[in-house]
Scaffold this active site. Structure first.
Site, mmCIF file in Angstrom:
data_model
loop_
_atom_site.group_PDB
_atom_site.id
_atom_site.type_symbol
_atom_site.label_atom_id
_atom_site.label_comp_id
_atom_site.label_asym_id
_atom_site.label_seq_id
_atom_site.Cartn_x
_atom_site.Cartn_y
_atom_site.Cartn_z
ATOM 1 N N SER A 130 0.810 -1.215 0.000
ATOM 2 C CA SER A 130 0.000 0.000 0.000
ATOM 3 C C SER A 130 0.845 1.268 0.000
ATOM 4 O O SER A 130 0.412 2.311 -0.494
ATOM 5 C CB SER A 130 -0.960 0.004 1.192
ATOM 6 O OG SER A 130 -0.255 -0.211 2.397
ATOM 7 N N HIS A 182 1.928 4.735 4.631
ATOM 8 C CA HIS A 182 1.171 5.422 3.592
ATOM 9 C C HIS A 182 1.676 6.846 3.384
ATOM 10 O O HIS A 182 1.869 7.295 2.250
ATOM 11 C CB HIS A 182 -0.312 5.449 3.959
ATOM 12 C CG HIS A 182 -0.949 4.103 3.966
ATOM 13 N ND1 HIS A 182 -2.234 3.890 4.431
ATOM 14 C CD2 HIS A 182 -0.495 2.890 3.558
ATOM 15 C CE1 HIS A 182 -2.535 2.614 4.311
ATOM 16 N NE2 HIS A 182 -1.494 1.985 3.790
#
Length: 251
Positions: A130, A182
């Site tokens: 991610s 992230h």
């Protein structure tokens, strides 16, 4: 029904650029190994594993590990469109350079620093692609920062703001989402034009591309015109509505 889905998935993967394709297969293989009783948790990244046990491979392998089917599917949905578009426009060599070095090392190092020096949780691990998804999405938004992106058809926002909104929503809505991973990925995505502009990518590609382009299917060569329009030559038309779990092991 299952065979039809598998067939279409295979067809989709085979059309991906070679580096995107390789990463996809590696992530699937690592996830599949867990069904045969093989412990894949050793691939995750933590302070204890990397620095105390000296498992140095963790700083690279953590991106290949996913904890569930939903984890890997959601990450693929977010990552593959943006990553494949980048590789097609900037070339396979550029894609390899940004993923192996800044997109992987920086989020991993930031995770180690924050969890060791500030949170005092050396056992907490990070895993998943991610961070790459946020990096490639951010890189695509840098290309046309004033372009408006529809957010769930509710309202439109400037492209440069999209990764930030995406990050906030993921942190709120997704349990155990790795905010550090992230956010670090998004930062590297924003910095992509400067990173590629600071290295002699053209000369490297002139030496490497002819070697691989002739015999590696789906290898994409460096395009000077696209490089002049970093980070991608054409903006992505849509983004996934879900960025993936970015799950942390042990937390």
């Amino acid at each position: 029904m299952i065979f039809m889905i598998l067939g279409r998935s295979k067809e989709f993967i085979l059309k991906l650029p070679i580096w995107t394709q390789i990463i996809t297969y590696i992530a699937i293989l690592v996830y599949a190994l867990s069904f045969f009783g093989i412990s894949t948790g050793v691939l995750s990244l933590s302070w204890i594993g990397l620095l105390q046990k000296r498992q140095l491979y963790e700083i690279i392998t953590y991106v290949t590990l996913h904890l569930s089917m939903l984890h890997i599917v959601f990450n693929f949905v977010s990552l593959l469109p943006a990553m494949s578009q980048f590789e097609k426009k900037q070339g396979t060599l550029a894609c390899i350079l940004v993923t192996v070095i800044p997109y992987t090392l920086f989020p991993g190092i930031m995770h180690l620093i924050v969890y060791h020096f500030f949170l005092r949780k050396d056992y907490v691990s990070i895993a998943g692609l991610s961070g790459w998804a946020f990096a490639f999405i951010s890189a695509s938004c840098v290309h046309s920062p004033q372009r408006l992106i529809s957010f769930f058809n509710l309202f439109s926002i400037p492209a440069y703001c999209f990764p930030i909104i995406y990050l906030i929503m993921t942190t709120i809505l997704v349990p155990k989402a790795s905010f550090i991973g992230h956010a670090s990925g998004a930062v590297m995505g924003y910095c992509t034009p400067f990173m590629l502009g600071s290295i002699p990518l053209k000369s490297w590609a002139q030496n490497v591309d002819p070697i691989f382009q002739s015999w590696v299917k789906n290898y994409h060569s460096f395009d000077q015109l696209s490089h002049a329009q970093l980070p991608i030559a054409e903006p992505l038309s849509t983004f996934s509505s879900f960025p993936g779990k970015g799950t942390r092991l042990g937390g």
